[in-house]
Design an enzyme around this catalytic site. Structure first.
Site, PDB file in Angstrom:
ATOM      1  N   ASP A 115      45.760  38.288  35.076  1.00  0.00           N
ATOM      2  CA  ASP A 115      44.363  38.302  35.506  1.00  0.00           C
ATOM      3  C   ASP A 115      43.475  38.695  34.317  1.00  0.00           C
ATOM      4  OD1 ASP A 115      42.638  38.163  38.139  1.00  0.00           O
ATOM      5  OD2 ASP A 115      41.988  39.985  37.151  1.00  0.00           O
ATOM      6  N   HIS A 142      48.074  33.891  43.241  1.00  0.00           N
ATOM      7  CA  HIS A 142      47.620  34.685  42.099  1.00  0.00           C
ATOM      8  C   HIS A 142      48.444  35.965  41.926  1.00  0.00           C
ATOM      9  CE1 HIS A 142      44.751  36.087  39.112  1.00  0.00           C
ATOM     10  NE2 HIS A 142      44.629  37.233  39.770  1.00  0.00           N
TER      11      HIS A 142
END
Length: 340
Positions: A121, A311
């Site tokens: 991220d 994710h």
């Protein structure tokens, strides 16, 4: 390879440390393989809204087992690390450049002349930029989910980015607006917020987080347990966020202009020369697979891997992520110098 994940609160394999880095306190986990001999040092850099070590809890034991020394800091604004208010403090405290310089300082503190950097991220963008700002320090890089974005001569605001290129980044505008801090401001609302971000749903199956829009406050009170973040780990996240609130973490979404300003010094350093592993999560609905096209142009020594995950691949499919990282690291000539 199945390994018991690190308990981020208390685990004999790691110790909790604190160091002052360029004037601010950082908390980090520090671990060495049994016997204290290690072949290299790996820094693991988290993103939003993970809390440092907890986001990498499945990868830390893998790396220790492979003979690496492991350092996992809480980044600025998170957990046990300082969370300076903006204003009165400067927003650049939450920039890639500041993070890169703090990582370099932490390497000095622990006596590492070179380090391997892993990122996820925001942590992915941090490690890319750290490899550019401090190329002599970084020997290898691996990134999960986050595609490489080179420095750009022209500035594009978050609003223009969302309108013209990446509508699924609309949540970033909402997080930067100040509205989320007004609604997520105590232990209960933090818990509901985290449940929502990590995929929790209402009893009727509705979500309270939309990548295009942001946090849906009317749904937030009704969100039930997430399959990805729950139990003792969720409790840990809530405690960590309750230290300083969410102001620090969402400041990372306000730094697009200051990051661009810093990037102007890197326009002639767009390439990352270090060996780099990029692991794509094929079901990531924000950092979508098509965003990584063309990375080879800027990263000549690029290895690609992919996992069938969202994710949250680090904790959703840890064995697959770990297998790719272990295979790649095993093929690198890392030597046995303790200075790494």
């Amino acid at each position: 390879m199945t390994l018991q994940p690190i308990d981020p609160v208390s685990d004999s394999r790691v110790e909790h440390c604190n160091s002052s880095l360029n004037g601010h306190n950082y908390h980090y986990l520090y671990g060495e393989p049994p016997g204290g001999q290690y072949k290299a040092t790996v820094f693991l850099i988290h993103g939003w809204p993970d809390c440092g070590s907890a986001g990498w809890r499945y990868q830390i034991p893998l790396l220790l087992d492979m003979g690496f020394r492991v350092v996992v800091p809480d980044m600025m604004g998170y957990g046990g690390t300082d969370a300076p208010e903006v204003p009165p403090n400067d927003l650049s405290l939450y920039s890639y450049k500041r993070a890169a310089d703090d990582i370099a300082e932490l390497a000095k503190v622990i006596g590492a002349q070179q380090i391997i950097l892993g990122g996820h991220d925001w942590g992915g963008m941090i490690v890319y930029r750290t490899a550019q700002w401090h190329p002599e320090l970084i020997s290898h890089v691996f990134v999960v989910c986050t595609p490489y974005m080179p420095p750009s001569e022209g500035y594009m605001s978050n609003e223009d980015l969302v309108r013209k290129l990446l509508p699924q980044f609309g949540y970033q505008i909402h997080l930067a607006s100040g509205e989320v801090e007004k609604h997520v401001n105590n232990e209960h609302s933090i818990r509901q917020f985290l449940r929502a971000i990590y995929g929790g749903r209402t009893p009727s199956g509705e979500t309270a987080f939309d990548p295009n829009k942001g946090v849906l406050f009317d749904k937030l009170p009704h969100i039930e347990e997430s399959n990805i973040l729950n139990g003792k780990i969720l409790d840990h996240y809530v405690r960590e966020y309750s230290r300083h609130g969410i102001h620090g973490p969402v400041n990372w979404y306000r730094t697009r202009k200051v990051n661009w300003e810093h990037d102007q010094a890197l326009l002639d350093k767009k390439k990352i020369e270090q060996p780099l592993l990029f692991i794509q999560a094929t079901n990531d609905n924000v950092l979508r697979p098509e965003m990584s096209k063309g990375m080879e142009k800027f990263i000549p020594n690029l290895t690609r891997g992919e996992v069938n995950a969202s994710h949250w691949a680090l904790t959703q499919t840890p064995e697959k992520v770990n297998a790719i990282i272990a295979s790649w690291l095993g093929k690198q000539s890392l030597g046995n110098r303790s200075s790494l």
